[in-house]
Motif scaffolding. Sequence first.
Motif, PDB file in Angstrom:
ATOM      1  N   ASN A  23       0.822  -1.221   0.000  1.00  0.00           N
ATOM      2  CA  ASN A  23       0.000   0.000   0.000  1.00  0.00           C
ATOM      3  C   ASN A  23       0.854   1.269   0.000  1.00  0.00           C
ATOM      4  O   ASN A  23       0.771   2.089   0.918  1.00  0.00           O
ATOM      5  CB  ASN A  23      -0.971   0.004   1.192  1.00  0.00           C
ATOM      6  CG  ASN A  23      -2.100  -0.985   0.981  1.00  0.00           C
ATOM      7  OD1 ASN A  23      -2.300  -1.483  -0.127  1.00  0.00           O
ATOM      8  ND2 ASN A  23      -2.835  -1.282   2.035  1.00  0.00           N
ATOM      9  N   GLU A  24       1.640   1.430  -1.029  1.00  0.00           N
ATOM     10  CA  GLU A  24       2.519   2.606  -1.156  1.00  0.00           C
ATOM     11  C   GLU A  24       2.289   3.304  -2.499  1.00  0.00           C
ATOM     12  O   GLU A  24       3.209   3.883  -3.069  1.00  0.00           O
ATOM     13  CB  GLU A  24       3.997   2.186  -1.024  1.00  0.00           C
ATOM     14  CG  GLU A  24       4.368   1.449   0.227  1.00  0.00           C
ATOM     15  CD  GLU A  24       4.418   2.323   1.485  1.00  0.00           C
ATOM     16  OE1 GLU A  24       4.096   3.533   1.389  1.00  0.00           O
ATOM     17  OE2 GLU A  24       4.770   1.783   2.547  1.00  0.00           O
ATOM     18  N   ARG A  25       1.050   3.236  -3.004  1.00  0.00           N
ATOM     19  CA  ARG A  25       0.745   3.788  -4.330  1.00  0.00           C
ATOM     20  C   ARG A  25       1.200   5.247  -4.479  1.00  0.00           C
ATOM     21  O   ARG A  25       1.750   5.636  -5.489  1.00  0.00           O
ATOM     22  CB  ARG A  25      -0.775   3.689  -4.552  1.00  0.00           C
ATOM     23  CG  ARG A  25      -1.241   4.089  -5.924  1.00  0.00           C
ATOM     24  CD  ARG A  25      -2.753   4.191  -5.985  1.00  0.00           C
ATOM     25  NE  ARG A  25      -3.234   5.086  -4.914  1.00  0.00           N
ATOM     26  CZ  ARG A  25      -4.442   5.069  -4.397  1.00  0.00           C
ATOM     27  NH1 ARG A  25      -5.324   4.194  -4.838  1.00  0.00           N
ATOM     28  NH2 ARG A  25      -4.792   5.908  -3.448  1.00  0.00           N
ATOM     29  N   GLU A 222       0.549   4.501   5.993  1.00  0.00           N
ATOM     30  CA  GLU A 222       0.687   4.078   7.392  1.00  0.00           C
ATOM     31  C   GLU A 222       1.823   3.089   7.569  1.00  0.00           C
ATOM     32  O   GLU A 222       2.096   2.293   6.673  1.00  0.00           O
ATOM     33  CB  GLU A 222      -0.601   3.350   7.824  1.00  0.00           C
ATOM     34  CG  GLU A 222      -1.754   4.273   8.057  1.00  0.00           C
ATOM     35  CD  GLU A 222      -3.031   3.501   8.360  1.00  0.00           C
ATOM     36  OE1 GLU A 222      -2.994   2.252   8.387  1.00  0.00           O
ATOM     37  OE2 GLU A 222      -4.053   4.172   8.561  1.00  0.00           O
ATOM     38  N   SER A 223       2.416   3.116   8.768  1.00  0.00           N
ATOM     39  CA  SER A 223       3.414   2.105   9.139  1.00  0.00           C
ATOM     40  C   SER A 223       2.721   0.749   9.244  1.00  0.00           C
ATOM     41  O   SER A 223       1.548   0.667   9.592  1.00  0.00           O
ATOM     42  CB  SER A 223       4.028   2.477  10.485  1.00  0.00           C
ATOM     43  OG  SER A 223       4.691   1.363  11.039  1.00  0.00           O
ATOM     44  N   LYS A 224       3.462  -0.320   8.932  1.00  0.00           N
ATOM     45  CA  LYS A 224       2.897  -1.672   9.035  1.00  0.00           C
ATOM     46  C   LYS A 224       3.316  -2.347  10.347  1.00  0.00           C
ATOM     47  O   LYS A 224       3.180  -3.566  10.517  1.00  0.00           O
ATOM     48  CB  LYS A 224       3.307  -2.543   7.831  1.00  0.00           C
ATOM     49  CG  LYS A 224       2.454  -2.279   6.597  1.00  0.00           C
ATOM     50  CD  LYS A 224       2.948  -1.075   5.844  1.00  0.00           C
ATOM     51  CE  LYS A 224       1.932  -0.519   4.878  1.00  0.00           C
ATOM     52  NZ  LYS A 224       2.431   0.712   4.241  1.00  0.00           N
ATOM     53  N   MET A 225       3.858  -1.554  11.256  1.00  0.00           N
ATOM     54  CA  MET A 225       4.216  -2.051  12.587  1.00  0.00           C
ATOM     55  C   MET A 225       2.944  -2.594  13.260  1.00  0.00           C
ATOM     56  O   MET A 225       1.898  -1.958  13.203  1.00  0.00           O
ATOM     57  CB  MET A 225       4.780  -0.881  13.394  1.00  0.00           C
ATOM     58  CG  MET A 225       4.940  -1.137  14.859  1.00  0.00           C
ATOM     59  SD  MET A 225       6.340  -2.198  15.146  1.00  0.00           S
ATOM     60  CE  MET A 225       7.541  -1.004  15.652  1.00  0.00           C
TER      61      MET A 225
END
Length: 265
Positions: A23-25, A222-225
Amino acid sequence: MTDQQAQPDRELGPVLVVIPTYNERDNIGKIVKRLHAALPQVHALVVDDGSPDGTGQVVDGMVAADDRVHVLHRTEKAGLGAAYVAGFGWGLERGYEFLVEMDADGSHAPEDLPRMLDAAANADLVIGSRYVTGGSVVNWPKSREVFSRGANLYSRIALGAPIKDITAGFRVYRAEVLRKLKLHNVASSGYCFQIDLSWRTHELGFRIVEVPITFTDRVIGESKMSGNVVREALIRVTKWGLRRRGNQLRSVFAPKAKTPSGTAK
Ligand SMILES: Nc1nc2c(ncn2[C@@H]2O[C@H](COP(=O)(O)OP(=O)(O)O[C@H]3O[C@H](CO)[C@@H](O)[C@H](O)[C@@H]3O)[C@@H](O)[C@H]2O)c(=O)[nH]1
């Protein structure tokens, strides 16, 4: 995916920057553009885990327009570590001599990479470090920085590896290191992957250098943490640390070999 021969970069040999995406479009185009402005000759490999936001399709467009951009499409989100293992395997097969880890979200400034590659001339692993003199973190909530510093301290004590930023995700590996690390044995999937590879590299006696960088928290996305990412790191680092202590104790208490005259060696 284009399948070109790796091109030489600077005086070092061909460089591949592996960029995992989920999710980094809205980030991926900008970061690759900045990368090529800083280092026109490097290649970028995006490893996308079937991002629901369509990152993969955006990257397909970039690949069609630029020979220096490549993509690996994977079907499901399998973690940052698994994405890097796949990306490194792709790069090693194609003869890249330096393989770079870099986030897609702009936390890692591609403009810092020339300095890191300079350092790689005399190192096997270069870590872009937030926690050496001159390094810094910008815009992270205080709680995240405290957590990150705590995770680093805990890992350093448990594993006895003298690395200030062992969880850092901006790195340059010499291909020879990755070949020796036996990547098929690496099971860490989250951010623990960074600790895992750092420790293995240290244990094999490779030269590790930390270069100061400024880590800037992402502006978009968003971070994926997650809790699972933290749990995985805590459990694995504790297990490796205990195993290491066990091995140290065994070597202290192991019966010493006797010389022919009966004195212990
Ligand atoms: N393909 C793939 N990519 C992933 C996955 N999870 C995360 N990524 C990608 O990995 C990069 C880093 O993920 P973030 O979720 O943005 O990381 P962060 O919270 O900012 O954490 C950063 O700091 C950590 C340590 O403090 C680092 O360990 C980590 O590598 C990263 O630099 C981003 O490009 C993100 O899209 C996944 O399951 N699959």
